[in-house]
Enzyme design. Structure first.
Site, PDB file in Angstrom:
ATOM      1  N   CYS A 125      -8.754 -12.079 -16.934  1.00 30.04           N
ATOM      2  CA  CYS A 125      -7.880 -12.260 -18.057  1.00 30.04           C
ATOM      3  C   CYS A 125      -7.141 -13.604 -18.172  1.00 30.04           C
ATOM      4  O   CYS A 125      -6.996 -14.255 -17.265  1.00 30.04           O
ATOM      5  CB  CYS A 125      -6.933 -11.124 -17.946  1.00 30.04           C
ATOM      6  SG  CYS A 125      -7.627  -9.515 -17.982  1.00 30.04           S
ATOM      7  N   THR A 126      -6.825 -13.967 -19.353  1.00 27.45           N
ATOM      8  CA  THR A 126      -5.978 -15.147 -19.558  1.00 27.45           C
ATOM      9  C   THR A 126      -5.023 -14.748 -20.754  1.00 27.45           C
ATOM     10  O   THR A 126      -5.392 -14.109 -21.745  1.00 27.45           O
ATOM     11  CB  THR A 126      -6.952 -16.294 -20.195  1.00 27.45           C
ATOM     12  OG1 THR A 126      -7.887 -16.462 -19.431  1.00 27.45           O
ATOM     13  CG2 THR A 126      -5.990 -17.514 -20.380  1.00 27.45           C
TER      14      THR A 126
ATOM     15  N   THR B  25      -3.683 -16.876 -15.663  1.00 22.32           N
ATOM     16  CA  THR B  25      -5.023 -15.895 -15.624  1.00 22.32           C
ATOM     17  C   THR B  25      -4.663 -14.849 -14.268  1.00 22.32           C
ATOM     18  O   THR B  25      -3.905 -13.989 -14.788  1.00 22.32           O
ATOM     19  CB  THR B  25      -6.236 -17.174 -15.188  1.00 22.32           C
ATOM     20  OG1 THR B  25      -5.929 -17.471 -13.786  1.00 22.32           O
ATOM     21  CG2 THR B  25      -6.344 -17.907 -16.221  1.00 22.32           C
ATOM     22  N   ASN B  26      -5.460 -15.235 -13.308  1.00 25.60           N
ATOM     23  CA  ASN B  26      -5.189 -14.103 -12.246  1.00 25.60           C
ATOM     24  C   ASN B  26      -4.712 -14.606 -10.838  1.00 25.60           C
ATOM     25  O   ASN B  26      -5.087 -14.145  -9.714  1.00 25.60           O
ATOM     26  CB  ASN B  26      -6.344 -13.039 -11.991  1.00 25.60           C
ATOM     27  CG  ASN B  26      -6.926 -12.588 -13.370  1.00 25.60           C
ATOM     28  OD1 ASN B  26      -7.658 -13.294 -14.115  1.00 25.60           O
ATOM     29  ND2 ASN B  26      -6.043 -11.414 -13.958  1.00 25.60           N
TER      30      ASN B  26
ATOM     31  N   ARG C 252     -10.193 -20.637 -14.212  1.00 25.68           N
ATOM     32  CA  ARG C 252      -9.960 -20.403 -15.324  1.00 25.68           C
ATOM     33  C   ARG C 252      -8.595 -21.138 -15.693  1.00 25.68           C
ATOM     34  O   ARG C 252      -8.306 -21.380 -16.878  1.00 25.68           O
ATOM     35  CB  ARG C 252      -9.810 -18.791 -15.941  1.00 25.68           C
ATOM     36  CG  ARG C 252     -11.565 -18.506 -16.026  1.00 25.68           C
ATOM     37  CD  ARG C 252     -11.332 -16.797 -16.093  1.00 25.68           C
ATOM     38  NE  ARG C 252     -10.928 -16.236 -14.745  1.00 25.68           N
ATOM     39  CZ  ARG C 252      -9.862 -15.556 -14.594  1.00 25.68           C
ATOM     40  NH1 ARG C 252      -9.386 -15.150 -15.436  1.00 25.68           N
ATOM     41  NH2 ARG C 252      -9.494 -15.035 -13.622  1.00 25.68           N
TER      42      ARG C 252
END
EC number: 3.5.1.23
Lengths: 120, 254
Positions: free
Chosen positions: B1-2, B178-179, B192
């Protein structure tokens, strides 16, 4: 030495604009009324989407089954036993979604706590 | 995810996120896509949560999922939740909960929902998300309606591991999560952050808005085969838009 890094691509470089606000209307809006009892809040959404929910959970179980042949029984039993221990109002909401969709309670419970499982 | 929180030059705060899900959950060799991501795209709904006959907050959900990953409370705050992978992760929290050792621990997406239902200000929401015991690690990205109201709360089960505020972040006018913990290097195969930061820097603060941020989140690698939708939120105006996403063709698998 590591290979070249991922080649990213910022579309701003192309002077492109992909934002089309009309596309937001592709996603349907529903109401969840917190004034209703938990057992009634999700009935409309669950009923309207029961095939998609069943389809998703079916794919998940099909993915697990080759590694774990009794996956369905495990999910139905273990997560079904967990459901009555969940806090309210979430417990009643999950029970009602299982009722409205006809999907076993354990499978709906697993779906709803999937974040915690996924972070494994 | 972002997830992204950004403010324009006049201090208007915007909050957006890509939801990526389905990694290693079945590959469709015909459509070149993750099977679960395909299914999830058909299940996305927006929800108006009503209380006392009035709108309390908005969210988007996968149908049948009662917790919240993204929500907006008008004139108060917006929040998104990004996965945080830790050794002491969700399995540990679930086991503790099952054996009664973490009876007060909250399931992540239900804590997010509880916050939207009970907290009325950005600061109240921040305090609640930072200090409530929970069953899994997560990044809560919280935005407000006023200038500089934006932060990333990196949560472990019992405490906040790291708090990053927008005003004191290296970029000053935006936060991107992001993560990975802020200030740490991404896994090489899953970077990312670098493309996201580059694209936000190209956007510049004067172009911050739904259009600009959507274009950033539509750029690879923040857009990838796992991406199911982009949600765009403005607490100040109560705008909440969910737009389906996919990344056909030559696109990174995550």
């Amino acid at each position: 030495e590591l290979p070249a890094p991922f080649k990213d691509h910022c579309i701003l470089d192309d002077k492109q604009n992909l934002y089309d606000p009309s596309k937001q209307f592709d996603i349907k809006w529903y109401d969840v009324n917190l004034d209703l009892p938990p057992s009634e809040r999700w009935v409309q959404i669950a009923t309207a989407n029961k095939e998609h929910i069943a389809d998703l959970i079916g794919v998940l179980i099909n993915l697990i089954t080759p590694w774990f042949p009794n996956a369905i029984d495990f999910v139905d039993d273990v997560f079904g036993d967990l459901a009555p221990k969940l806090a309210q109002p979430y417990r009643d909401e999950i029970f009602s979604i299982a009722n409205a969709t006809g999907i076993p309670l354990g499978q709906i419970t697993m779906y709803n706590i999937f974040y915690e499982i996924f972070t494994v | 995810c972002t997830s992204v929180i950004a403010q324009d030059k006049d201090g208007h705060v915007f909050h957006a996120r890509n939801l990526d899900f389905g990694l290693f959950m079945g590959w469709d060799p015909v459509l070149h896509d993750w099977q679960i991501s395909q299914k999830l795209r058909k299940m996305i709904i927006n929800v108006n949560w009503l209380k006392d006959g009035k709108l309390l907050y908005k969210s988007n959900n996968f149908a049948g999922y009662i917790g919240i990953y993204n929500g907006l409370k008008p004139n108060a705050f917006s929040l998104t939740a990004d996965d945080r992978f830790q050794l002491v992760g969700g399995y540990y929290g679930i086991l503790k909960w099952v054996f009664g050792l973490e009876a007060d621990g909250k399931w992540m997406s239900w804590l997010a929902r509880e916050t939207l239902e009970t907290k009325t200000t950005y600061l109240d929401a921040k305090e609640h998300l930072m200090n409530t015991p929970m069953l899994s690690p997560v990044y809560f990205i919280l935005g407000g309606s006023k200038k500089d109201e934006g932060c990333i709360i990196a949560r472990s089960l019992d405490k906040t591991a790291l708090l990053t505020e927008m005003a004191t972040s290296p970029h000053g006018w935006y936060l991107l999560e992001t993560n990975y913990d802020q200030g740490t290097e991404d896994l090489y195969l899953d970077d990312r952050d670098t493309p996201g930061f580059r694209c936000m820097d190209k956007l510049t603060q004067k172009n911050v808005g739904f259009e600009g941020i959507f274009n950033v989140l539509s750029s690879r690698t923040n857009l990838n085969k796992l991406t199911t939708y982009t949600v765009l939120m403005s607490v100040e105006t109560s705008r909440f838009e969910t737009i389906l996403q996919s990344c056909p063709g030559e696109c990174y698998p995550w």
